[in-house]
Design an enzyme around this catalytic site. Sequence first.
Site, PDB file in Angstrom:
ATOM      1  N   SER A 315       0.801  -1.218   0.000  1.00 61.69           N
ATOM      2  CA  SER A 315       0.000   0.000   0.000  1.00 61.69           C
ATOM      3  C   SER A 315       0.834   1.268   0.000  1.00 61.69           C
ATOM      4  O   SER A 315       1.505   1.571  -0.953  1.00 61.69           O
ATOM      5  CB  SER A 315      -0.961  -0.030   1.176  1.00 61.69           C
ATOM      6  OG  SER A 315      -1.882  -1.069   1.014  1.00 61.69           O
ATOM      7  N   LYS A 340      -0.848  -4.222  -3.472  1.00 66.37           N
ATOM      8  CA  LYS A 340      -2.185  -3.751  -3.125  1.00 66.37           C
ATOM      9  C   LYS A 340      -2.403  -2.391  -3.766  1.00 66.37           C
ATOM     10  O   LYS A 340      -1.829  -1.401  -3.341  1.00 66.37           O
ATOM     11  CB  LYS A 340      -2.369  -3.652  -1.619  1.00 66.37           C
ATOM     12  CG  LYS A 340      -3.797  -3.220  -1.276  1.00 66.37           C
ATOM     13  CD  LYS A 340      -4.028  -3.157   0.205  1.00 66.37           C
ATOM     14  CE  LYS A 340      -5.479  -2.775   0.461  1.00 66.37           C
ATOM     15  NZ  LYS A 340      -5.836  -1.478  -0.139  1.00 66.37           N
ATOM     16  N   GLN A 344      -9.251   2.538   0.092  1.00 68.56           N
ATOM     17  CA  GLN A 344     -10.476   2.397   0.872  1.00 68.56           C
ATOM     18  C   GLN A 344     -10.860   3.737   1.519  1.00 68.56           C
ATOM     19  O   GLN A 344      -9.987   4.496   1.923  1.00 68.56           O
ATOM     20  CB  GLN A 344     -10.310   1.344   1.978  1.00 68.56           C
ATOM     21  CG  GLN A 344     -10.369  -0.090   1.500  1.00 68.56           C
ATOM     22  CD  GLN A 344      -9.178  -0.485   0.667  1.00 68.56           C
ATOM     23  OE1 GLN A 344      -8.044  -0.163   0.999  1.00 68.56           O
ATOM     24  NE2 GLN A 344      -9.420  -1.172  -0.435  1.00 68.56           N
TER      25      GLN A 344
END
Length: 489
Positions: A315, A340, A344
């Site tokens: 991330s 990733k 979100q």
Amino acid sequence: MAKQQQQKLGQPKKRQLFVPIFVGIVAFIAGIGLTLVAGLAMIGHVGFSQNQSRGSLSKITSVYQTIKANYYQPVSSDKLINGAINGMVSSLNDPFSEYLANQDATDLNNTISGSFGGIGTSVKQAGNYVAVDAPVKNTPATKAGLKTDDLIVSIDGKSAKGLTVAKVVAKIRGKIGTKVTLGLRRGSTAFTLTLTRAKIPVKTVTGAIDPTNPTVGNIQITTFSEPTGKELKQTIKSLRQKGAKCFVIDLRGNPGGTLPTALETASMFLKNGQTIMQTQEKAAQPVKYVASKDYDQGFKVKEKTVVLVDGDSASAAEIFASALQQSAHDQVIGTQSYGKGTVQTVSDLGGNSEMKITTAKWLQPDGTWINHKGVTPDQKVKYPDYAYLSTFDTGKTYQLNQSSRAIVAIQKILNALGYTVDQENGVYDQSMQTAVTNFQNDQLKNGVTGLQANGIVDPATGDALVNALTQKISQNDPMYAKAVAVLTQ
């Protein structure tokens, strides 16, 4: 960055997250880090057509009312509502979208702020148990007398045998002011301590001058939470004063953090106007985020830099690595990162509950989407083979003439540590007994207590074997060695 984009990142109570699946060898008992960003509209603002509202949503209301009126036992309204929300989120089949209520929501917010309710120590896997790694000064752990390598054998009266680092962390972390009782083993001595949880600030950045190359500054970033940008600036300034002329940025095992922090820290290493990353929401064109004083407050790192990544770098760590690799043209060294590439958004639902759902992709500066692929290092360097050896049940005893799969694991560890065993066949033979005795003697000479030089792998010897292997892995680091070579060549 456009004014509209800046406003979006500044909206209150709305954050975007990058939440990888990650469990490290060492993690703070206070908790394990996540990756987060500023976010979208509140969930209550999402619009539905009139037909959807009267049709699909009326079914939810009808089911709720039917259960409340007719189920043969009383049912909590909160339980039904939470179940309905969880069901909708689960239907997305997205491991990074979830409904967070009560303690889960509190834990997420604590992770963002970089502080937790805990006892103040890092922990590590030690065979079938988790052990204390490094108590933090002026915390409940140090005040209670916890020491490095103390085994955590029980938590609140329940056995901790077989628990992972993550599970031990989850059980020991808790509300500030509450108590946790730990059963501990130090060598051959067993004892119990009850500690009161306190607010534990987690230091996310550490740095040191390389002991053999005084111009190299070694910086580790464990997560990207709110304090990280400030800590990174302080660390770089300190290392510069000590003579650092170049830097290794170690992101191995870094699971992510907040997007604003990733933007702030990456911007430090880029020229203003260079692209840090892009995001792309549903049915929209990608939006670029570029380095600027708005992110880094004018603090720049112009020294030569190398970034280290591995399969647990995810991330925000991947955003940082991608920005330095593609825009600053710094080398990335290590193994393929986690991969990733989604964002979100966290929406505050009230009543100490939140929902986070995937709302966008994030892209590398050149527009590549790394989801399920990861960042590809410029130079691929693996951990040594012994770093991947299986562990064994250290709670059992192994001795001459026994045979088992666990003994195969012990034989491989002994050979990796330099204590030669004739065969790795799972049979505890004379050569293995001699190797174990030699290991025990060396451990005793090095001050390790609780061992007997008897050639038997009892629980204390098993723990010592695992700890010795862990120490060897940390001391023989080909990725870091390659990074130093690149910087000093």
